[in-house]
Design a protein around this motif. Structure first.
Motif, PDB file in Angstrom:
ATOM      1  N   GLN A   1       0.762  -0.774  -0.084  1.00  0.00           N
ATOM      2  CA  GLN A   1       0.248   0.047   0.099  1.00  0.00           C
ATOM      3  C   GLN A   1       0.917   1.040  -0.581  1.00  0.00           C
ATOM      4  O   GLN A   1       2.110   1.143   0.735  1.00  0.00           O
ATOM      5  CB  GLN A   1      -1.205  -0.278   1.374  1.00  0.00           C
ATOM      6  CG  GLN A   1      -2.057  -1.489   1.164  1.00  0.00           C
ATOM      7  CD  GLN A   1      -2.684  -1.371   0.382  1.00  0.00           C
ATOM      8  OE1 GLN A   1      -3.095  -0.160  -0.447  1.00  0.00           O
ATOM      9  NE2 GLN A   1      -2.942  -2.285   0.068  1.00  0.00           N
TER      10      GLN A   1
ATOM     11  N   VAL B   1       0.790   5.499   1.107  1.00  0.00           N
ATOM     12  CA  VAL B   1       0.679   6.448   1.975  1.00  0.00           C
ATOM     13  C   VAL B   1       1.554   8.054   1.522  1.00  0.00           C
ATOM     14  O   VAL B   1       2.744   7.664   1.623  1.00  0.00           O
ATOM     15  CB  VAL B   1       0.281   6.434   3.675  1.00  0.00           C
ATOM     16  CG1 VAL B   1      -0.210   7.156   3.873  1.00  0.00           C
ATOM     17  CG2 VAL B   1      -0.635   5.052   3.700  1.00  0.00           C
TER      18      VAL B   1
ATOM     19  N   TYR C   1      -3.779   6.692  -0.152  1.00  0.00           N
ATOM     20  CA  TYR C   1      -4.216   7.403   1.044  1.00  0.00           C
ATOM     21  C   TYR C   1      -3.300   8.406   1.608  1.00  0.00           C
ATOM     22  O   TYR C   1      -2.008   8.527   1.180  1.00  0.00           O
ATOM     23  CB  TYR C   1      -3.253   5.696   1.926  1.00  0.00           C
ATOM     24  CG  TYR C   1      -4.011   4.125   1.757  1.00  0.00           C
ATOM     25  CD1 TYR C   1      -5.476   4.833   1.988  1.00  0.00           C
ATOM     26  CD2 TYR C   1      -3.880   3.529   0.838  1.00  0.00           C
ATOM     27  CE1 TYR C   1      -6.107   3.821   2.509  1.00  0.00           C
ATOM     28  CE2 TYR C   1      -5.023   2.936   0.649  1.00  0.00           C
ATOM     29  CZ  TYR C   1      -6.134   2.518   1.098  1.00  0.00           C
ATOM     30  OH  TYR C   1      -7.025   1.345   1.732  1.00  0.00           O
ATOM     31  N   THR C   2      -3.223   9.022   2.241  1.00  0.00           N
ATOM     32  CA  THR C   2      -2.914  10.190   2.653  1.00  0.00           C
ATOM     33  C   THR C   2      -3.144  10.173   3.907  1.00  0.00           C
ATOM     34  O   THR C   2      -3.555   9.847   4.804  1.00  0.00           O
ATOM     35  CB  THR C   2      -2.889  11.540   2.401  1.00  0.00           C
ATOM     36  OG1 THR C   2      -4.406  11.475   2.499  1.00  0.00           O
ATOM     37  CG2 THR C   2      -2.959  11.961   0.303  1.00  0.00           C
TER      38      THR C   2
ATOM     39  N   LEU D   1      -0.869   4.685   9.629  1.00  0.00           N
ATOM     40  CA  LEU D   1      -2.248   3.062   9.240  1.00  0.00           C
ATOM     41  C   LEU D   1      -1.622   2.362   8.500  1.00  0.00           C
ATOM     42  O   LEU D   1      -2.106   1.253   8.253  1.00  0.00           O
ATOM     43  CB  LEU D   1      -1.808   4.922   8.079  1.00  0.00           C
ATOM     44  CG  LEU D   1      -2.590   5.069   7.139  1.00  0.00           C
ATOM     45  CD1 LEU D   1      -4.851   4.488   7.497  1.00  0.00           C
ATOM     46  CD2 LEU D   1      -3.539   5.836   6.050  1.00  0.00           C
TER      47      LEU D   1
ATOM     48  N   MET E   1      -3.306  -1.216   7.919  1.00  0.00           N
ATOM     49  CA  MET E   1      -3.811  -1.875   6.969  1.00  0.00           C
ATOM     50  C   MET E   1      -3.104  -3.241   7.122  1.00  0.00           C
ATOM     51  O   MET E   1      -3.383  -4.251   6.965  1.00  0.00           O
ATOM     52  CB  MET E   1      -3.654  -1.041   6.044  1.00  0.00           C
ATOM     53  CG  MET E   1      -4.295   0.646   5.492  1.00  0.00           C
ATOM     54  SD  MET E   1      -3.991   0.069   3.902  1.00  0.00           S
ATOM     55  CE  MET E   1      -3.137   1.361   3.524  1.00  0.00           C
TER      56      MET E   1
END
Lengths: 132, 132
Positions: free
Chosen positions: A76, A78, A101-102, A112, A116
């Motif tokens: 992922q 971010v 994602y941010t 985060l 996840m």
């Protein structure tokens, strides 16, 4: 400069973008990053853009590309540290970075990614019988 | 670019130097870093120079300064990711970066800082009666 350094930190990779990406640099970054995700089996990529006061449509597209490529390799992405002015510009440009994602800063981004990872781990244990 | 971003990661601060530091940028970095060490009560500073293929005497001095300033504020500095050619140049220039800790990469640098923290913690517990 020809390459942006990619730092490995535990299960994640960290990239700080400090200068405007031009074509060659962006392509190198994409290439280095997917190679590194594959080599280190990283589960997440953190991209810090706190040094950028301007993000144009090219940069927006590169960030989207990186996120999509990483996702295909089970990592992922971010984007962290976006300046408020950049958020305004991105939306005005019609580039709301969908699928990326941010997080406000590095620590929150890492949190985060960790949550996840935990969520995916739990799902895999509960659900199908995978071999890992 | 006017400022190099400083990222907070737990008890440590992380700086990636990707371009040659000129006077103004170096002074800003020193200033930002000491302020940040004080504000966040960080115990360590990691400086990644893996993107630099040349480190001149000015840069060598700045790295030394940062390490000395941080030490006065009770934070250790570790320079990570030095390219072999840079190590050769530094010694040939007569700048062996005395007083600056180095590590091969980010993860090893973080490990070094953590073990220094543990060691200092143990010493304080065994030794004098501090109030923290």
């Amino acid at each position: 400069m020809e390459r942006i350094p990619i730092l490995k930190m535990g299960p994640f990779l960290l990239v700080t973008i400090q200068i405007d990406l031009y074509d060659r640099l962006a392509l190198n970054l994409e290439e280095d990053l997917v190679k590194m995700v594959e080599k280190t089996a990283s589960k997440g990529v953190l991209i810090d853009i706190s040094a950028l006061s301007i993000v144009d449509s090219f940069m927006g597209r590169i960030l989207g590309n990186i996120a999509s490529m990483s996702r295909l390799l089970d990592a992922q992405t971010v984007v962290v540290g976006m300046q408020p002015a950049v958020a305004i510009t991105l939306v005005e440009l019609g580039l709301p970075l969908n699928g990326v994602y941010t997080a406000l800063n590095m620590e929150k981004g890492m949190y985060l990614l960790k949550s996840m990872m935990d969520f995916n781990g739990t799902q895999q244990e509960d659900g199908d019988h995978s071999f890992d």
